[in-house]
Design a protein around this motif. Sequence first.
Motif: not given
Length: 617
Positions: A157-166
């Motif tokens: 999901q597009n939120k920190a800390p992953a920020n939408g990465r695959e």
Amino acid sequence: MNKKVIWFLISCLMVLSLVIASCGTTPTTPTTPKIPTTPTTPKTPTTPTTPKTPAEKELLSPETPKYGGTHTFLLPADIMGFDTDINLQMECKAAYQVNNELINGNWAKGPAGTNETDWQNGFIGRIGLMTGALAESWELPDAETIIYHIRKGVHWQNKAPANGRELTASDVAWSLSRSFFTPTSYCYGAYPESGGMRPKSFTALDKYTVEVKVNAPAQGLMLLVCGDNVMAQTCPDVVAKYGDARDWKNQVGTGPFMMTDYVPSSSVTYQRNPDYWQHDPLHPENQLPYVDTLKSLIIVDVSTRLAALRTGKLDVLGPGGAAITWDDAELLMKTTPQLMYTAIYTAPLLPVGRMDKPELPFKDIRVRQALNMAVDKEAMVKDYYAGHAALLGYPYPPTVTYSEIYTPLNEEPSQPTIEGSECSVQELFTYNPDKAKILLAEAGYPGGFKTTIDCQTGPQADLLAIVRENLLRVGVDMQINPLESGVIRSVSRGRQHKEMILKGSVDYSFPFRLLMVRSESFDNPAYFDTPISRQAYITVSDQVGKDDAVVAKTLKEFSKYSLEQAWGIWLPAPEQYTMWWPWLQNYHGESVEVYDNQSTYTRYIWVDEVMKKAMGY
């Protein structure tokens, strides 16, 4: 009449009912459904109001997916944590909405599609009901290896800390390792290394391939457990930054909804994940989920739950451990006839005596069979449950999902099949106190005997009072020992009962694990175990996740043997109900989607806000 026409007429009725209600007309009460697995809909009026334009017809059609709106459902207790490897996985309720698993139940094989299962009582180990989720596919190249092929293009999901990465295979291997090798996790305790069930290793072979090494006897089971046993994939970025995932504000998954608010003991709110990877299997052009907002109301009090459903504050009541009792359901059918509903069976409670203590009478099959024939089970169905129960409710319920392993009572053996047995399975469900006395005398108890039984205070003790009254007629004095919920749970899990205990069946959800007939299982209060039960367990364990036909055949045949052994008193399985408003669409009473996936139906349903408003809510 096809499904679209039926649903169209129902939708029209909803609008018409407002006009009728305003005129003071008493609404018609729907009849109770005779087939528990089929939802009952309100009656179709003779002269329905017809929408004037094609656009209006399309809008009111429950078979037309609709985006937007809010779905409100119940949590019967507060969330107990958010990190599935620190808190008990099943209590981390947010994970069912925020996260995904590797494989999942195929929604298209449930009531919304082919109706091969009802997605109500739980998971029975049928690999044919599964489909890929985060893992697009899987394979078993040899007896000790499981390969999951990770779906490309899935993003956190597009939120920190992953920020939408695959999502990658390395993420999955790390998450699975954490689940099995963290001492606080459920899987660490449930699948100990000493038992040979715990996987040996998890390795990312490349960006989209995960290899799991297992002990050969556990391969099929681990395919399912690693893929779907509440194995919500934890985001490694979150743990790397915060040390764990215990804070609800740090929840990041790959699932259909993003957690936006949590008020302890009150509510949980989620918003639609606009980047979710899954499409509707029955409408493949549509990206899931349909609703914009999910809201879980945490309501512990039963009467408050019922009021919330009746007043439209809840869209549905039943999934996730909050099923409605048959007597409450009958009242709702009368007071709120617009509600749709389906009946399900709850696992029966079984009075069980210890067979491992030679000084107790329960080691003798004649005693166990006598106890069964001494209880008037048909009278219990008729009088105690007012007909809302299945006479033969163990080990499986008579529903669509269990049809391949369930044997109706009239097809059960009518003659004894076990050495030392003097009763057939059919006889065990026939009230025959005279034969019960004869069997007790043959076993050395001509005047009966005294025993004690542990149970939980409240309704369980009331139920046992009926059983006790029956047993007294054949000379068996069963003293009831009610215990508080925490105490009886401890006694049950530790198998610390001295003689008898009232135990709920666990075989509805996990029949392939044969938990109640293996001596090492703490779900086996009778300490029952024989070479036949052990061989059934070995066969099923070897084939589960591989050959559904062999698993089904083995479970079906073994159930006849288990019933005739009478290691418990086979009490009826009572009905419970799931009820929902007709504005909750593409819903048919689904509760779990395979392995304890509570309330994952939320990604597939849509809410008809126009209908809801027209009905005054």
